[in-house]
Design a protein around this motif. Structure first.
Motif, PDB file in Angstrom:
ATOM      1  N   LYS A 194      -5.082  44.322   0.226  1.00 44.02           N
ATOM      2  CA  LYS A 194      -3.680  44.616   0.034  1.00 44.02           C
ATOM      3  C   LYS A 194      -2.574  43.167   0.162  1.00 44.02           C
ATOM      4  O   LYS A 194      -3.007  42.276   0.606  1.00 44.02           O
ATOM      5  CB  LYS A 194      -3.172  45.425   1.358  1.00 44.02           C
ATOM      6  N   ALA A 195      -1.556  43.610  -0.430  1.00 42.46           N
ATOM      7  CA  ALA A 195      -0.401  42.434  -0.411  1.00 42.46           C
ATOM      8  C   ALA A 195       0.059  42.171   0.869  1.00 42.46           C
ATOM      9  O   ALA A 195      -0.018  43.187   1.807  1.00 42.46           O
ATOM     10  CB  ALA A 195       0.476  43.155  -1.356  1.00 42.46           C
ATOM     11  N   PRO A 196       0.422  41.081   1.073  1.00 43.55           N
ATOM     12  CA  PRO A 196       0.739  39.966   0.113  1.00 43.55           C
ATOM     13  C   PRO A 196      -0.862  39.197   0.177  1.00 43.55           C
ATOM     14  O   PRO A 196      -0.630  37.903  -0.451  1.00 43.55           O
ATOM     15  CB  PRO A 196       1.777  39.381   0.839  1.00 43.55           C
ATOM     16  N   PHE A 197      -1.736  39.420   0.511  1.00 42.92           N
ATOM     17  CA  PHE A 197      -3.165  38.681   0.566  1.00 42.92           C
ATOM     18  C   PHE A 197      -3.842  38.792  -0.498  1.00 42.92           C
ATOM     19  O   PHE A 197      -4.876  38.050  -0.691  1.00 42.92           O
ATOM     20  CB  PHE A 197      -3.813  38.854   1.734  1.00 42.92           C
ATOM     21  N   ASN A 198      -3.472  39.583  -1.448  1.00 46.35           N
ATOM     22  CA  ASN A 198      -4.178  39.457  -2.740  1.00 46.35           C
ATOM     23  C   ASN A 198      -3.722  38.731  -3.639  1.00 46.35           C
ATOM     24  O   ASN A 198      -4.844  38.197  -4.485  1.00 46.35           O
ATOM     25  CB  ASN A 198      -4.008  41.203  -3.186  1.00 46.35           C
ATOM     26  N   ASP A 199      -2.575  38.261  -3.826  1.00 49.05           N
ATOM     27  CA  ASP A 199      -2.153  37.244  -4.942  1.00 49.05           C
ATOM     28  C   ASP A 199      -0.744  36.766  -4.458  1.00 49.05           C
ATOM     29  O   ASP A 199       0.025  36.951  -5.398  1.00 49.05           O
ATOM     30  CB  ASP A 199      -2.161  37.784  -6.232  1.00 49.05           C
ATOM     31  N   SER A 200      -0.643  36.211  -3.537  1.00 45.73           N
ATOM     32  CA  SER A 200       0.694  35.716  -2.971  1.00 45.73           C
ATOM     33  C   SER A 200       0.973  34.491  -4.100  1.00 45.73           C
ATOM     34  O   SER A 200       0.440  33.536  -3.703  1.00 45.73           O
ATOM     35  CB  SER A 200       0.806  35.458  -1.521  1.00 45.73           C
ATOM     36  N   PRO A 201       2.004  34.585  -4.743  1.00 45.27           N
ATOM     37  CA  PRO A 201       2.601  33.210  -5.519  1.00 45.27           C
ATOM     38  C   PRO A 201       2.875  31.845  -4.583  1.00 45.27           C
ATOM     39  O   PRO A 201       2.621  30.834  -4.916  1.00 45.27           O
ATOM     40  CB  PRO A 201       3.901  33.528  -6.268  1.00 45.27           C
ATOM     41  N   PHE A 203      -8.742  36.310   0.645  1.00 44.23           N
ATOM     42  CA  PHE A 203      -7.237  36.353   0.864  1.00 44.23           C
ATOM     43  C   PHE A 203      -6.613  35.218   0.697  1.00 44.23           C
ATOM     44  O   PHE A 203      -6.890  34.030   1.361  1.00 44.23           O
ATOM     45  CB  PHE A 203      -7.336  36.775   2.642  1.00 44.23           C
ATOM     46  N   VAL A 204      -5.394  35.315  -0.008  1.00 47.33           N
ATOM     47  CA  VAL A 204      -4.420  34.434  -0.094  1.00 47.33           C
ATOM     48  C   VAL A 204      -3.553  34.091   1.027  1.00 47.33           C
ATOM     49  O   VAL A 204      -2.734  35.170   1.359  1.00 47.33           O
ATOM     50  CB  VAL A 204      -3.822  34.629  -1.542  1.00 47.33           C
ATOM     51  N   VAL A 205      -3.434  33.103   1.809  1.00 47.11           N
ATOM     52  CA  VAL A 205      -2.850  32.901   3.089  1.00 47.11           C
ATOM     53  C   VAL A 205      -1.690  31.923   3.006  1.00 47.11           C
ATOM     54  O   VAL A 205      -1.990  31.094   2.134  1.00 47.11           O
ATOM     55  CB  VAL A 205      -3.626  32.907   4.351  1.00 47.11           C
ATOM     56  N   HIS A 206      -0.936  31.633   4.066  1.00 49.51           N
ATOM     57  CA  HIS A 206       0.021  30.389   4.171  1.00 49.51           C
ATOM     58  C   HIS A 206      -0.421  29.624   5.402  1.00 49.51           C
ATOM     59  O   HIS A 206      -0.808  30.388   6.580  1.00 49.51           O
ATOM     60  CB  HIS A 206       1.504  31.138   4.324  1.00 49.51           C
ATOM     61  N   ARG A 207      -0.704  28.606   5.332  1.00 51.26           N
ATOM     62  CA  ARG A 207      -1.341  27.785   6.423  1.00 51.26           C
ATOM     63  C   ARG A 207      -0.172  27.630   7.419  1.00 51.26           C
ATOM     64  O   ARG A 207      -0.540  27.697   8.545  1.00 51.26           O
ATOM     65  CB  ARG A 207      -1.444  26.183   5.744  1.00 51.26           C
ATOM     66  N   MET A 248     -10.742  40.717   8.867  1.00 49.58           N
ATOM     67  CA  MET A 248      -9.866  40.064   8.611  1.00 49.58           C
ATOM     68  C   MET A 248      -8.371  40.382   8.085  1.00 49.58           C
ATOM     69  O   MET A 248      -7.487  39.764   8.252  1.00 49.58           O
ATOM     70  CB  MET A 248     -10.509  38.982   7.456  1.00 49.58           C
ATOM     71  N   GLN A 249      -8.255  41.328   7.249  1.00 45.95           N
ATOM     72  CA  GLN A 249      -7.374  41.936   6.850  1.00 45.95           C
ATOM     73  C   GLN A 249      -6.444  42.468   8.158  1.00 45.95           C
ATOM     74  O   GLN A 249      -5.107  42.203   8.096  1.00 45.95           O
ATOM     75  CB  GLN A 249      -7.463  43.187   5.786  1.00 45.95           C
ATOM     76  N   ALA A 250      -7.029  43.186   8.931  1.00 42.19           N
ATOM     77  CA  ALA A 250      -6.350  43.549  10.022  1.00 42.19           C
ATOM     78  C   ALA A 250      -5.660  42.454  11.073  1.00 42.19           C
ATOM     79  O   ALA A 250      -4.496  42.339  11.413  1.00 42.19           O
ATOM     80  CB  ALA A 250      -6.939  44.383  11.036  1.00 42.19           C
ATOM     81  N   LEU A 251      -6.487  41.391  11.120  1.00 40.43           N
ATOM     82  CA  LEU A 251      -6.142  40.055  11.891  1.00 40.43           C
ATOM     83  C   LEU A 251      -4.744  39.517  11.112  1.00 40.43           C
ATOM     84  O   LEU A 251      -3.707  39.141  11.676  1.00 40.43           O
ATOM     85  CB  LEU A 251      -7.116  39.231  11.955  1.00 40.43           C
ATOM     86  N   LEU A 252      -4.833  39.175   9.867  1.00 42.02           N
ATOM     87  CA  LEU A 252      -3.766  38.768   9.026  1.00 42.02           C
ATOM     88  C   LEU A 252      -2.567  39.439   9.208  1.00 42.02           C
ATOM     89  O   LEU A 252      -1.443  39.064   9.306  1.00 42.02           O
ATOM     90  CB  LEU A 252      -4.343  38.475   7.741  1.00 42.02           C
ATOM     91  N   THR A 253      -2.740  40.805   9.022  1.00 36.42           N
ATOM     92  CA  THR A 253      -1.740  41.590   9.241  1.00 36.42           C
ATOM     93  C   THR A 253      -0.873  41.720  10.494  1.00 36.42           C
ATOM     94  O   THR A 253       0.489  41.706  10.605  1.00 36.42           O
ATOM     95  CB  THR A 253      -2.023  43.169   8.786  1.00 36.42           C
ATOM     96  N   MET A 254      -1.788  41.462  11.680  1.00 34.15           N
ATOM     97  CA  MET A 254      -1.072  41.474  12.809  1.00 34.15           C
ATOM     98  C   MET A 254      -0.304  40.261  12.939  1.00 34.15           C
ATOM     99  O   MET A 254       0.668  40.132  13.751  1.00 34.15           O
ATOM    100  CB  MET A 254      -2.274  41.163  13.840  1.00 34.15           C
ATOM    101  N   VAL A 255      -0.698  38.944  12.574  1.00 36.02           N
ATOM    102  CA  VAL A 255      -0.230  37.665  12.754  1.00 36.02           C
ATOM    103  C   VAL A 255       1.345  37.531  11.702  1.00 36.02           C
ATOM    104  O   VAL A 255       2.015  36.479  11.919  1.00 36.02           O
ATOM    105  CB  VAL A 255      -1.113  36.643  12.666  1.00 36.02           C
ATOM    106  N   TYR A 256       1.120  38.172  10.558  1.00 34.44           N
ATOM    107  CA  TYR A 256       2.408  38.040   9.799  1.00 34.44           C
ATOM    108  C   TYR A 256       3.264  39.149  10.328  1.00 34.44           C
ATOM    109  O   TYR A 256       2.985  39.735  10.664  1.00 34.44           O
ATOM    110  CB  TYR A 256       1.823  38.353   8.287  1.00 34.44           C
ATOM    111  N   PRO A 257       4.561  38.691   9.594  1.00 32.95           N
ATOM    112  CA  PRO A 257       5.665  39.455   9.940  1.00 32.95           C
ATOM    113  C   PRO A 257       5.662  40.868   9.079  1.00 32.95           C
ATOM    114  O   PRO A 257       6.437  40.926   8.156  1.00 32.95           O
ATOM    115  CB  PRO A 257       6.976  38.690   9.751  1.00 32.95           C
ATOM    116  N   LEU A 258       4.905  41.731   9.457  1.00 30.74           N
ATOM    117  CA  LEU A 258       4.467  42.864   8.617  1.00 30.74           C
ATOM    118  C   LEU A 258       4.145  44.063   9.675  1.00 30.74           C
ATOM    119  O   LEU A 258       4.134  43.902  10.688  1.00 30.74           O
ATOM    120  CB  LEU A 258       3.032  42.779   7.754  1.00 30.74           C
ATOM    121  N   PRO A 259       4.331  45.229   9.186  1.00 24.03           N
ATOM    122  CA  PRO A 259       3.974  46.224   9.913  1.00 24.03           C
ATOM    123  C   PRO A 259       2.694  46.174  10.581  1.00 24.03           C
ATOM    124  O   PRO A 259       1.849  45.604   9.648  1.00 24.03           O
ATOM    125  CB  PRO A 259       4.107  47.525   9.018  1.00 24.03           C
TER     126      PRO A 259
END
Length: 301
Positions: A10-17, A31-35, A74-85
């Motif tokens: 799911k966005a934003p991890f699928n193709d964040s510019p 998963f496309v992420v931000h360091r 991994m998607q649940a973990l990333l969603t938790m640490v990002y400023p997302l719902p």
């Protein structure tokens, strides 16, 4: 970017510019992420990004870093640490994997209480792994959930070394074990008073007062349960009640079902005695139902 045939990223991890790194799970899901976000969330990731990445030269501006977690975790973990719902955790299995991932990356688990609130109260989770649910609720400081889960731990052998070590390890505190031991002690102490309620003494030592001549049920009174003179019956009733109380929400429908007491009998020879016995039985069952409402079933944390 990357969408595995088996898992939809799911966005934003699928193709964040603006993403500058890719995390790849064992099945190839990326998963496309931000360091910078991951570095702030986890000291492990922060240290990882300070090291040269072997794949960076061959993969362009976005290094591909392999991770051991499955895509769902991994998607649940990333969603938790990002400023997302917050992520939607649909199963207890995913909840445990998420907690394990947090432990691995040194991510604060305190925020998980609101995320895992519903899944820790589901009956399938409580029945499948009562110790795990209880330990996790204790660790997260979710007192209400820990109390509910403690109802399902009555069948566990708290003296077994593996049970003790597993509980302390997963809850992070020996106090979680001490709370269950305290519950066991309070339950056993209250059992004597509960069993006493099942006692039905004879009200007429000479048999019934029916108009039969001679009284056909003169000795029916001997089938009443008088624990004072029948120690074996008392112990048997107590043992049966102890087994009935292993249920998280025990209910007493009949004395036979709960205490193993065959009262009233099914073959009374006197209608008056039959009615009298059934009335006494119903009165006793009601008193036991009231007592069960206050019987120790949960920890007192």
């Amino acid at each position: 970017m990357s969408e595995s045939a088996a898992f939809l990223v799911k966005a934003p991890f699928n193709d964040s510019p603006t993403g500058d790194c890719i995390l790849q799970t064992p099945d190839g899901t990326q998963f496309v992420v931000h360091r910078v976000v991951l570095s702030l969330a986890s000291p492990i990731w922060n240290d990882m990004f300070t090291l040269p990445q072997a794949s960076e030269a061959s993969s362009g501006p976005r290094p591909v870093i392999p991770v051991e977690e499955d895509p769902e975790t991994m998607q649940a973990l990333l969603t938790m640490v990002y400023p997302l719902p917050p992520p939607q955790i649909s199963s207890y299995d995913l909840a445990t994997r998420l907690v394990q991932a947090c432990d691995k990356y040194f991510i604060d688990v305190s925020r998980l209480d609101t995320i895992l609130y519903k899944v820790l109260r589901t009956t399938p989770a409580l029945e499948a792994d009562p110790l795990g649910v209880y330990a996790l609720a204790w660790r997260l400081g979710m007192n209400d959930e820990a109390k509910v889960a403690s109802r399902y731990t009555h069948r566990l052998d708290l003296n077994h070394p593996k049970v003790k070590s597993d509980l302390i390890r997963r809850s992070g505190s020996v106090n979680s074990l001490l709370a269950l031991w305290d519950l066991r002690l309070r339950r056993e102490t209250a059992l004597a008073d509960l069993t006493k309620l099942a006692e039905i003494k004879r009200t007429n030592m000479n048999g019934c007062t029916s108009s039969n001549d001679p009284p056909s049920c003169r000795w029916d009174g001997q089938n009443y349960l008088d624990f004072g003179g029948r120690i074996d019956d008392h112990l048997a009733a107590k043992s049966s009640a102890r087994r009935s109380l292993l249920e998280p929400y025990p209910t007493c429908y009949t004395l036979k079902q709960f205490f193993g007491i065959a009262f009233p009998l099914e073959n009374y020879r006197c209608g008056e005695c039959q009615v009298c016995a059934e009335a006494k039985h119903n009165t006793v069952v009601k008193s036991i139902a009231v007592a069960l409402d206050s019987y120790p079933q949960t920890i007192t944390r």
